[in-house]
Motif scaffolding. Sequence first.
Motif, PDB file in Angstrom:
ATOM      1  N   LEU A  72       0.815  -1.218   0.000  1.00 33.31           N
ATOM      2  CA  LEU A  72       0.000   0.000   0.000  1.00 33.31           C
ATOM      3  C   LEU A  72       0.847   1.266   0.000  1.00 33.31           C
ATOM      4  O   LEU A  72       0.309   2.370   0.053  1.00 33.31           O
ATOM      5  N   ALA A  73       2.180   1.131  -0.074  1.00 31.04           N
ATOM      6  CA  ALA A  73       3.036   2.321  -0.121  1.00 31.04           C
ATOM      7  C   ALA A  73       2.823   3.094  -1.409  1.00 31.04           C
ATOM      8  O   ALA A  73       2.987   4.316  -1.445  1.00 31.04           O
ATOM      9  N   ALA A  74       2.464   2.376  -2.472  1.00 31.41           N
ATOM     10  CA  ALA A  74       2.072   3.022  -3.728  1.00 31.41           C
ATOM     11  C   ALA A  74       0.549   3.001  -3.817  1.00 31.41           C
ATOM     12  O   ALA A  74      -0.095   2.046  -3.346  1.00 31.41           O
ATOM     13  N   PHE A  75      -0.024   4.023  -4.402  1.00 35.64           N
ATOM     14  CA  PHE A  75      -1.481   4.131  -4.454  1.00 35.64           C
ATOM     15  C   PHE A  75      -2.075   3.006  -5.281  1.00 35.64           C
ATOM     16  O   PHE A  75      -1.657   2.737  -6.406  1.00 35.64           O
ATOM     17  N   GLY A  77      -5.828   2.147  -6.391  1.00 38.76           N
ATOM     18  CA  GLY A  77      -7.174   2.692  -6.363  1.00 38.76           C
ATOM     19  C   GLY A  77      -8.219   1.723  -5.872  1.00 38.76           C
ATOM     20  O   GLY A  77      -9.048   2.054  -5.011  1.00 38.76           O
ATOM     21  N   GLY A  78      -8.200   0.495  -6.390  1.00 36.38           N
ATOM     22  CA  GLY A  78      -9.221  -0.466  -6.007  1.00 36.38           C
ATOM     23  C   GLY A  78      -9.196  -0.796  -4.528  1.00 36.38           C
ATOM     24  O   GLY A  78     -10.222  -0.748  -3.847  1.00 36.38           O
ATOM     25  N   ARG A  79      -8.008  -1.137  -4.018  1.00 39.24           N
ATOM     26  CA  ARG A  79      -7.912  -1.486  -2.601  1.00 39.24           C
ATOM     27  C   ARG A  79      -8.140  -0.271  -1.709  1.00 39.24           C
ATOM     28  O   ARG A  79      -8.763  -0.367  -0.645  1.00 39.24           O
ATOM     29  N   SER A  80      -7.645   0.893  -2.131  1.00 35.58           N
ATOM     30  CA  SER A  80      -7.807   2.096  -1.304  1.00 35.58           C
ATOM     31  C   SER A  80      -9.270   2.473  -1.151  1.00 35.58           C
ATOM     32  O   SER A  80      -9.708   2.888  -0.071  1.00 35.58           O
TER      33      SER A  80
END
Length: 327
Positions: A72-75, A77-80
């Motif tokens: 999750l260190a990089a964005f 979209g779906g998971r966020s």
Amino acid sequence: MAEHVLVLVTAIEAGGPLRDADGEALGAAQALARERGCEVACALIGADVAAAATEAAERGAGLILTADAAGLAAFDGGRSVTIAAEAVGRAEARVVLIPRGPDVLELAPRLAARLDGASVVGATEVRTASDDVVAVAAVFGGAARAEYAFRAPGPHVIGLAPAVAEVPERRPGRSAPAVALAIPEADGRVRTIEAAPDVSGPRLEDAKLVVAGGRGLQDGENFALIRELAQALGGMPGASRAIVDDGWASFEQQVGLTGKIVTPDVYFAVGISGASQHMAGCANARCIVAVNTDPEAPIFTFADYGIVDDALDVLPALVRLARERGA
């Protein structure tokens, strides 16, 4: 659990602190929470978020929600969006504030759609009105401001513009209860083919002083004077879109609606007319100093200080003064 104003922070690098934009969002959330008679919650999505969680609590968040995983260190979209939707429910948030940054343009509308809410991006002000919330954002390339009321039954998801609020002071030792959020597996629908190159060195968006040049420089070679003054004052050079299009400056130096949005303490606009598209990128500077030969140029309506003169006469004098005074 009582209602909270939720600040949603994504793509926290391993062990990293909160960014300036995240602090500004906490400041805006605190002001709104006082108006609504509730507290602030902060959802942190990233890798090794412990340091950011401690800072969020010390800057006033009353509830911390975390999604902590290396991926999750990089964005994402779906998971966020999935994680953020759970955070909204846990915090019983009616209002979600997302700090300025590249992720907000995707995250805000997707989260609002997921929760049957509504979104506004680029808000310069968020306030309570008649027991609900109004967001104010620039329209027509920064030439006007519009007030947005929310009618959707779900939460109000608001992406913030730069300098929307002061960063709250840190109170060392202050703590807040923390809740771990579920982390969904990556669905594989999005695949990284080539990672963006790492950007090293200072960023124009973070500069405390910017010296920007426009067509009033008359020739591309004269942009060197902009760089000289910026260096002498300890700042960074910027440019209008017109001279970037002409090849006098690089895109990384462009300030405006289609370039960088800057919020320095001092912004020099040298040979720049002050069109709305440019002002959308610098209007939140604390102090604007304008240099232009036309006393009727729009830039002077925004400037705190103005010099009506030829940029090519003024710049060498300013460079000399800055060097003499050891700025």
